[in-house]
Write an enzyme that holds these catalytic residues in place. Structure first.
Site, PDB file in Angstrom:
ATOM      1  N   LYS A  22       0.599  -1.386   0.010  1.00 47.36           N
ATOM      2  CA  LYS A  22       0.014   0.035   0.131  1.00 47.36           C
ATOM      3  C   LYS A  22       0.904   1.256   0.156  1.00 47.36           C
ATOM      4  CE  LYS A  22      -4.175  -1.846   0.159  1.00 47.36           C
ATOM      5  NZ  LYS A  22      -5.013  -1.774  -0.803  1.00 47.36           N
TER       6      LYS A  22
ATOM      7  N   GLU B 130     -10.046   5.221   2.786  1.00 46.08           N
ATOM      8  CA  GLU B 130     -10.750   4.092   3.228  1.00 46.08           C
ATOM      9  C   GLU B 130      -9.816   2.946   3.378  1.00 46.08           C
ATOM     10  OE1 GLU B 130      -9.430   2.622  -0.358  1.00 46.08           O
ATOM     11  OE2 GLU B 130     -10.412   4.560  -0.012  1.00 46.08           O
TER      12      GLU B 130
ATOM     13  N   SER C 283       2.073  -9.797  -0.642  1.00 46.00           N
ATOM     14  CA  SER C 283       1.399  -8.370  -0.686  1.00 46.00           C
ATOM     15  C   SER C 283       1.743  -7.724   0.765  1.00 46.00           C
ATOM     16  CB  SER C 283       0.110  -8.149  -1.179  1.00 46.00           C
ATOM     17  OG  SER C 283      -0.704  -8.955  -0.391  1.00 46.00           O
TER      18      SER C 283
END
Length: 401
Positions: A104, A126, A387
């Site tokens: 992210k 969000e 990830s």
């Protein structure tokens, strides 16, 4: 569950993951289905991103932040013991080793720099699993911005560690109590909040969803994963590219970034969704959160509630570019159950000493199942994007194991 679409020969499709067509379209998907009050804000973000992405100064500043703050490049790790057990050669692209613990941060640093470029003082975001919220809070603290993060009440309960991290970094965490109280509802609330805050705030969406230009922009900020992995595979593999490239998919940003590095190669692209949130595998055409894509719906066209043990995959649809890749046959999408994901997380921990995020464990679960069932031929080379790390899921795993 197997995808109903058959494998097609993975012929490289030049331009498949390039710039979308007019009005942000990937085939029949995408677009800018935004309220009138947000159309101008989306247009401004589009123009600003195009200018910034063509500016070597912006690209250089982002590359430096990714290196000195986020810790890029991330390594390509051979999973030796697990590979031997599975009969394939598995390599892990280690996004879990970035600062904040997931992919992210790649997207958020790009959008935060863009926000400062256009004079915004606050980031709106969000989050589901909390990793995007942590990354947003981190970038805001680094660049002297404020951060407001919307998070479903249910996700706040199961991701308490990340909620504490966001607040420690100075972000305001706003509980969302409507609907399923998960990622879909947090996204809806964040977009509603943006309507009244476009003058001073930038909406830093966390995945390849939302109105144009977000699906394209987020993919480009995440492309660093695929570009790095492409170079690392060229140095590591005799064939130069892996036979299979695998990533988990909720909205699909880590997968889009990974696939972008290999779309013009013979590698087969595989996205792995949660059984209870399978937009690409079982979704129907619809519009949600500003874009036209594939979403879980009932016969009346109402969005149905997804479910996943992995909060980051608890989303009822998939990004429009993934829907397009599915239709082209360039990528295939499979689903994995909660139990399979938990089992995969334990197996990776006990064979390689790596505790993955439950989102990433879905991708690994498919690799394990496909290798056992012969869908991955013996000796295949498999690149899998890990990830995120599993610290955030320890409480969930502790309850189950």
């Amino acid at each position: 569950m197997r995808n109903v679409l058959p494998w097609r020969e993975p012929v490289p499709l030049d331009g498949t993951m390039g710039e979308p067509r007019a009005r942000g379209r990937f085939g029949e998907y995408g677009g800018r289905y935004a309220p009138e009050s947000l159309v101008e804000a989306c247009r401004e973000v589009d123009e600003a991103f195009r200018e910034a992405w063509a500016d070597p100064g912006f690209r250089g500043a982002l590359a430096r932040l990714l290196a000195v703050h986020a810790g890029r490049p991330t390594p390509l790790t051979p999973a030796g013991r697990l590979s031997e057990a599975l009969g394939v050669r598995l390599y892990l692209k280690r996004e879990d080793l970035t600062h904040t613990g997931s992919h992210k941060i790649n997207n958020v640093l790009g959008q935060a720099l863009l926000a400062t470029r256009i004079g915004r003082r606050r980031l709106i975001a969000e989050t589901g699993a909390g990793q995007h919220g942590v990354a947003t809070a981190t970038a805001a603290a680094l660049l002297g911005l404020e951060a407001t993060v919307f998070m479903g009440e249910r996700d706040i309960e199961r991701q308490a560690l990340n909620v504490f991290r966001m607040r420690m970094l100075g972000a305001e965490v706003v509980p969302v109590t409507t609907g399923s109280r998960t990622l879909k509802d947090a996204t809806s609330e964040a977009m509603r909040h943006w309507v009244g805050a476009t003058g001073d705030a930038h909406y830093c969406i966390g995945s390849v969803v939302g109105p144009d230009p977000y699906p394209w922009m987020v993919r480009e900020f995440q492309r660093v994963i695929g570009d790095e992995a492409r170079g690392q595979c060229a140095a590591e593999l005799r064939t130069g590219v892996p036979d299979y490239v695998v990533a988990c998919v909720g909205g699909g940003s880590n997968a889009a970034g990974t696939f972008a590095g290999f779309a013009d190669t013979p590698a087969r692209l595989v996205g792995v969704e949660a059984e209870g949130g399978a937009g690409a595998a079982r979704g129907r055409l619809g519009v949600l959160h500003g874009c036209r894509s594939l979403f879980l719906q009932d016969d009346a066209g109402q969005i149905t509630e997804p479910h996943s043990i992995a909060a980051g995959l608890d989303y009822p649809g998939v990004g429009p570019e993934h829907a397009h890749l599915r239709d082209l046959g360039r990528a295939r999408y499979f689903t994995v159950t909660d139990d399979e994901a938990v089992g995969a997380a334990v197996r990776l921990a006990r064979t390689e000493g790596i505790v993955p995020a439950l989102e990433s464990a879905h991708a690994l679960a498919w690799v394990i199942r496909a290798a056992a069932g012969g869908d991955l031929p013996a000796g295949s080379t498999v690149l899998m994007t890990l990830s995120g790390r599993g610290d955030k899921d320890v409480a969930t795993l502790k309850e189950l194991l």
